[in-house]
Motif scaffolding. Structure first.
Motif, mmCIF file in Angstrom:
data_model
loop_
_atom_site.group_PDB
_atom_site.id
_atom_site.type_symbol
_atom_site.label_atom_id
_atom_site.label_comp_id
_atom_site.label_asym_id
_atom_site.label_seq_id
_atom_site.Cartn_x
_atom_site.Cartn_y
_atom_site.Cartn_z
ATOM 1 N N SER A 1 -3.840 2.449 -11.484
ATOM 2 C CA SER A 1 -5.196 2.523 -10.930
ATOM 3 C C SER A 1 -5.225 3.260 -9.590
ATOM 4 N N ALA A 2 -4.438 4.312 -9.502
ATOM 5 C CA ALA A 2 -4.337 5.074 -8.253
ATOM 6 C C ALA A 2 -5.519 6.019 -8.095
ATOM 7 N N SER A 3 -5.813 6.341 -6.852
ATOM 8 C CA SER A 3 -6.805 7.379 -6.569
ATOM 9 C C SER A 3 -6.056 8.687 -6.357
ATOM 10 N N CYS B 1 -0.754 -4.102 -5.345
ATOM 11 C CA CYS B 1 -0.545 -2.830 -4.654
ATOM 12 C C CYS B 1 -1.690 -1.843 -4.869
ATOM 13 N N THR B 2 -1.905 -1.020 -3.865
ATOM 14 C CA THR B 2 -2.850 0.094 -3.962
ATOM 15 C C THR B 2 -2.076 1.391 -3.798
ATOM 16 N N HIS C 1 0.853 -1.179 0.000
ATOM 17 C CA HIS C 1 0.000 0.000 0.000
ATOM 18 C C HIS C 1 0.899 1.241 0.000
ATOM 19 N N ARG D 1 -2.567 5.543 -3.093
ATOM 20 C CA ARG D 1 -3.343 6.716 -2.722
ATOM 21 C C ARG D 1 -2.433 7.914 -2.944
#
Length: 344
Positions: A202-204, A126-127, A68, A129
């Protein structure tokens, strides 16, 4: 953690980032690998500065087990659309001969194909932000090249050149990623790095202050405060485009709190900050100095201390006079000055 990476001017720099082990989360500031403070005045040229080091930091964190990411993408020296970062993560940004394009915005001009065959496999787990303090799109009159290019060393010819190549880059990305949208607010952050994060990972994309508010629970502190103080290096028209001081001000106004801001300097269009919730702002410079002198840590600390003291002396004076309503106070003082009345 500290890791040696490729800096914006393609020289090795040491980038430090944080790891929250329990949450497998890496906290990264991209300016540590590709920030404008890492290049000299003579090296400021967004045609050649690169975000490659940002990808190297992410890779290092991934290999340490992070899945993350909270990444701040302000203060960049780059305008490469994030292709350097993508190359470091294994994406193919290829020219007509199938070779990786050169670093910097010039690489976008020879870009003809994008491949994903050698992407770091752990990225799928993975994410991301992404904290971006601006709402600018990738291209156009409000895009990253036109708005932020000049402070990175770009002239009018370079700005048009970079904007054109970024538009072509976005068009090429649509062939691989159908949901590409270069108009999404924040895609122009850090010279298009926001676009790369949103499109490829694909992130915010979120206002940086919102992430800070969430992670620090600032709302709890503001709720119980008498006065809120915020600020940044320069308050200007860009501040109201979602930057941190305005996020703090908006939160404060939810609870009816007065807000003061202090900054290194202010511009004429900083008056927009008043309408956005900052009740009063103050530049801290006390005399005419060079930029180098203003940025000196000791000088800056003294300037901040002296300015804040005088602002609070004013608050103290009015509070002692028991003046609770600012409009009557202004009227009363004006009458006193004109008529020579004694203070009651």
């Amino acid at each position: 953690m500290s890791v040696p990476v490729t800096g914006p001017a393609q020289k090795t720099v040491s980038c430090t980032y944080g790891v929250i082990e329990q949450a497998q989360t890496a906290v990264i500031e991209m300016s540590g690998a590709a920030g404008i403070t890492l290049v000299s005045d003579t090296e400021r040229n967004p045609l050649y500065t690169t975000t490659y080091g940002v990808g190297e930091v992410i890779q290092d964190a991934v290999l340490r087990g992070c899945r993350h990411f909270i990444i701040g993408i302000g203060g960049s020296a780059t305008n490469d659309g994030g292709i350097g970062m993508l190359q470091a993560l294994g994406f193919g940004l290829l020219d007509a001969e199938g070779k990786q394009v050169p670093f910097g915005a010039v690489g976008l001009e020879s870009l003809t194909a994008i491949t994903t065959d050698h992407v770091l496999p752990e990225l799928s787990e993975c994410t991301f932000r992404i904290a971006c303090d601006v709402t600018n799109p990738l291209c156009g009159s409000n895009g990253c090249s036109a708005v932020f290019g000049p402070q990175k060393g770009a002239d009018a010819v370079m700005i048009k050149r970079m904007d054109t190549s970024l538009a072509s880059y976005a068009a090429l990305c649509r062939k691989t990623f159908p949901n590409v949208d270069a108009e999404i607010p924040g895609t122009g952050a850090a010279g298009g790095l926001g676009f790369a994060f949103q499109t490829f990972l694909s992130a915010s994309l979120e206002p940086g202050i919102q992430i800070v508010l969430d992670e620090t629970r600032l709302r709890d502190d503001v709720r119980d405060a008498d006065l809120v103080i915020t600020g940044e290096g320069q308050l200007d028209g860009q501040t109201v485009m979602g930057k941190a001081p305005i996020g703090v001000a908006k939160l404060s106004k939810e609870y009816g709190k007065p807000v003061l801001a202090f900054s290194g300097c202010v511009t004429k269009d900083a008056s927009a900050c008043n309408a956005a919730g900052i009740d009063a702002f103050f530049p801290i410079l006390r005399s005419v100095v060079s930029l180098e002198e203003a940025m000196d840590v000791k000088n800056a600390a003294e300037n901040m201390t002296d300015t804040v003291e005088q602002a609070f002396r004013s608050i103290f004076v009015f509070s002692k006079a028991d003046i609770r309503n600012p409009l009557p106070a202004v009227s009363f003082l004006s009458t006193e000055i004109r008529g020579g009345c004694k203070t009651q």
